[in-house]
Design an enzyme around this catalytic site. Structure first.
Site, PDB file in Angstrom:
ATOM      1  N   LYS A   5       0.831  -1.212   0.000  1.00 10.25           N
ATOM      2  CA  LYS A   5       0.000   0.000   0.000  1.00 10.25           C
ATOM      3  C   LYS A   5       0.860   1.255   0.000  1.00 10.25           C
ATOM      4  O   LYS A   5       0.459   2.289  -0.515  1.00 10.25           O
ATOM      5  CB  LYS A   5      -0.883   0.047   1.250  1.00 10.25           C
ATOM      6  CG  LYS A   5      -1.930  -1.006   1.306  1.00 10.25           C
ATOM      7  CD  LYS A   5      -2.938  -0.688   2.402  1.00 10.25           C
ATOM      8  CE  LYS A   5      -2.295  -0.615   3.775  1.00 10.25           C
ATOM      9  NZ  LYS A   5      -2.354  -1.852   4.552  1.00 10.25           N
ATOM     10  N   GLY A   6       2.027   1.151   0.627  1.00 12.97           N
ATOM     11  CA  GLY A   6       2.952   2.271   0.611  1.00 12.97           C
ATOM     12  C   GLY A   6       2.632   3.344   1.613  1.00 12.97           C
ATOM     13  O   GLY A   6       1.887   3.135   2.572  1.00 12.97           O
TER      14      GLY A   6
END
Lengths: 377, 244
Positions: free
Chosen positions: B125-126
């Protein structure tokens, strides 16, 4: 921060530094690793004192980062480094830029650190230089060789934090251990940790007979070997013993091992698992490369030995001296009390020096007080 | 070129302060605050707000002017200067120059139970609008999570023949993170495998110069994005690959 400044900018006592240097010079060491048991143990003060007081062409490098104004971790003022003119310095391009130190660069080494390439130069300018050498031990060994090739008679290697890797005989040929008030929460802790670390660093060498037995296997890069009374030598089928304490202990029982050679690291987990599985009162000799592969608290090494297991090294370290630095937070120890206590804990195994307050304890002699005319504190 | 703080006009050197002093509010309190700021070297000090927030404490909002400036070009920071790349060019660089996936193993080591740092960098997802390393098609990224002993991290990195090891240290008591971080390096050196890996450390108490001191190849501090770490890993692993 002011407390740190007064403790770290202290001037060395010339007579005591000379006495320390005599020991280093007599040892024939050409690359001296100064290691600390903790951050702020006084490594750089010792390195500075040797450079400033001794008539020698020194080479200087660091496995860590030294000579910066304040410590990243503690915010304490750190000892600045002003090498005498002519000193050969191996640092990084980034450190030169940060300290704005002008130096004739003689050679750029291929080693890339977080602070750029390692460079070798000759100190000339006044001012303070930040010294940060290569990152890995192999690079450090090569850097020492280059400093010597450029003419350094004695290379001083400032250590990194609490790391002992630079003391490996594969890197340096003499060791000074810096201990100080920051090593433990109480004076008792400081003494116990210092003594236990010395026990570890001074582990005995294997006999010539065992060394001869091991030689052909070492040449093949053996990772773990079992020797038993029937003269059988069995390599254990392991890439590394790390994390394999149970397996190795069972193999030792199965093979009736009397000597176990371990080619890599000895960790806390390994020792815990290994000693749990091994039957009580089982006699065994464990051989490792040198004391720097013992990646575990010195107190654990003591427990290992107390269990009746022998621990020997292929390459013993040459610990030339212990230095005592009474500095700690919030208040330093009284120098005399600290020194006497530490010298007592070290005993006559290794000379002990307080290069700032002018105290020395030499083996074979009772603890010397007032040895030098400039004694203070 | 020197720059000064911008208050109302360029280079006026005006700074706004808010602080608390452990004194009971009284008629004198405003002067105490004013003279404190003057001691710090500020002039034209104005106390805008001075209020008791407790019987024993006084809170201030104040303005003061400084004559000092700083030349931003002369500042050498403790951060790593990484050549900027985007997600696509990083993947392209690995594919073209390395010719295989770049293998990364990451963990929060030893007693540290906090995955927030390693997750921000590695999680698909970062973070901060960047994808984490798991999202990169040219990376084989394994996040081991938290409280991973150094020995286990080493074994995993060896088993996967990793190119890089990412270590996160978030929470520390009595600077225990320093012990953990040097322990990992000593272990790798003792095992003779230090040079096989690019080793990166990150955390709120880490900077690049400190990473050097600890024996790492790079250090990333607060506000680091996955993109910066990915760009560094790709460039460094490719550089070593080409030099080998």
């Amino acid at each position: 921060m002011t407390g740190g400044a007064s403790a770290t900018e202290a001037r060395p006592d010339a007579a005591t530094v000379d006495a320390l240097y005599d020991i280093v010079a007599d040892s024939g060491s050409r690359s001296l690793a100064v290691i600390g048991l903790v951050k702020n143990a006084g490594k750089t003060t010792v390195v500075n004192a040797l450079m400033a007081n001794c008539p020698h062409l020194f080479g200087l490098t660091s496995l860590g980062l030294d000579g910066e104004r304040t410590d990243h971790l503690t915010g304490l003022a750190k000892p600045r480094i002003s090498p005498p003119p002519g000193t050969l310095v191996a640092t990084t391009q980034g450190s030169l830029d940060r300290s704005r130190y002008a130096m004739d660069v003689l050679e750029v080494l291929p080693f890339l650190t977080p602070l750029g390439r390692v460079v070798i130069g000759r100190a000339g300018a006044a001012g303070h230089v930040e010294v940060s050498g290569p990152t890995t031990l192999a690079e450090l060994r090569a850097t020492i060789e280059r400093l010597q090739a450029h003419g350094a008679e004695q290379v001083l290697v400032d250590g990194a934090i609490n790391r002992i890797g630079s003391a490996s005989p594969r890197v340096s040929d003499g060791v000074v251990v810096a201990s100080g008030g920051m090593v433990g929460d109480t004076l008792g802790d400081v003494l116990e940790t210092t003594a236990a670390t010395l026990d570890m660093l001074l582990l005995p060498a294997v006999s010539d007979e065992t060394r001869a037995q091991l030689a052909p296997f070492l040449a093949q890069g053996a990772r773990a070997l079992s020797f038993n009374d029937r003269g059988e030598v069995t390599p254990l089928a392991l890439e590394s013993v790390v994390g394999e304490g149970v397996t190795v202990a069972r193999e030792v029982e199965r093979l009736n091992t009397h000597t176990l050679f371990i080619g890599g690291a000895l960790t806390q987990e390994f020792v815990d698992d290994f000693t749990r599985v091994l039957p009580p009162r089982r006699e065994l000799r464990v051989v490792v490369r040198d004391a720097t592969v013992l990646v575990l608290p010195a107190a654990s090494v003591r427990r290992f030995l107390k269990r009746g297991l022998a621990l020997e090294v292929l390459a013993p370290l040459r610990v030339l001296a212990v230095t005592a630095n009474p500095f700690r937070l919030p208040q330093p120890y009284q120098p005399k009390i600290f020194f006497d206590a530490l010298a007592g804990a070290v005993g006559d195994r290794v000379p002990v020096f307080d290069v700032v307050n002018g105290r020395a304890s030499l083996p074979g002699a009772p603890i010397q007080r007032g040895l030098f005319p400039t004694e203070r504190g | 070129m020197l720059v000064r703080p911008y208050g109302d006009t360029r280079d006026d050197g005006v700074i706004q302060f808010s602080f608390t002093l452990p004194i009971a509010y009284s008629i004198k309190a405003a002067d105490v605050g004013k003279q404190f700021l003057e001691r710090l070297g500020f002039h034209t000090v104005g106390i805008a707000e001075c209020k008791a927030i407790d019987p024993e404490y006084t809170f201030y909002v104040a303005y003061g002017r400084t004559d000092s400036g700083i030349d931003p070009d002369a500042v050498k920071g403790d951060y790593l200067e990484v050549e900027e790349m985007d997600y696509y060019s990083i993947n392209a660089l690995i594919k073209e120059k390395l010719g295989r996936k770049l293998s990364v193993v990451g963990a929060a080591i030893e007693s540290d139970a906090h995955t927030v740092g390693i997750d921000a960098i590695m999680n698909m997802k970062g973070f901060a609008g960047n994808y984490g390393l798991e999202r990169y098609p040219e990376m084989d990224a394994l996040n081991l999570g938290s409280q991973i002993p150094c020995a286990q991290l080493l074994k995993t990195a060896l088993e996967r023949d990793a190119d890089a090891i990412l270590v996160s240290q978030i929470v520390t008591q009595k600077n225990i993170h320093v012990q953990h971080l040097t322990q990992l390096i000593e272990l790798l050196e003792a095992e003779g495998v230090r040079e096989r890996f690019v080793i990166v450390v990150g955390g709120p108490r880490i900077n690049n110069a400190f990473a050097k001191e600890l024996g790492y190849d790079a250090g990333f501090g607060p506000r680091t994005t996955p993109l910066e770490v990915a760009a560094f890993l790709a460039q460094e692993v490719v550089r070593r690959h080409e030099e080998a």
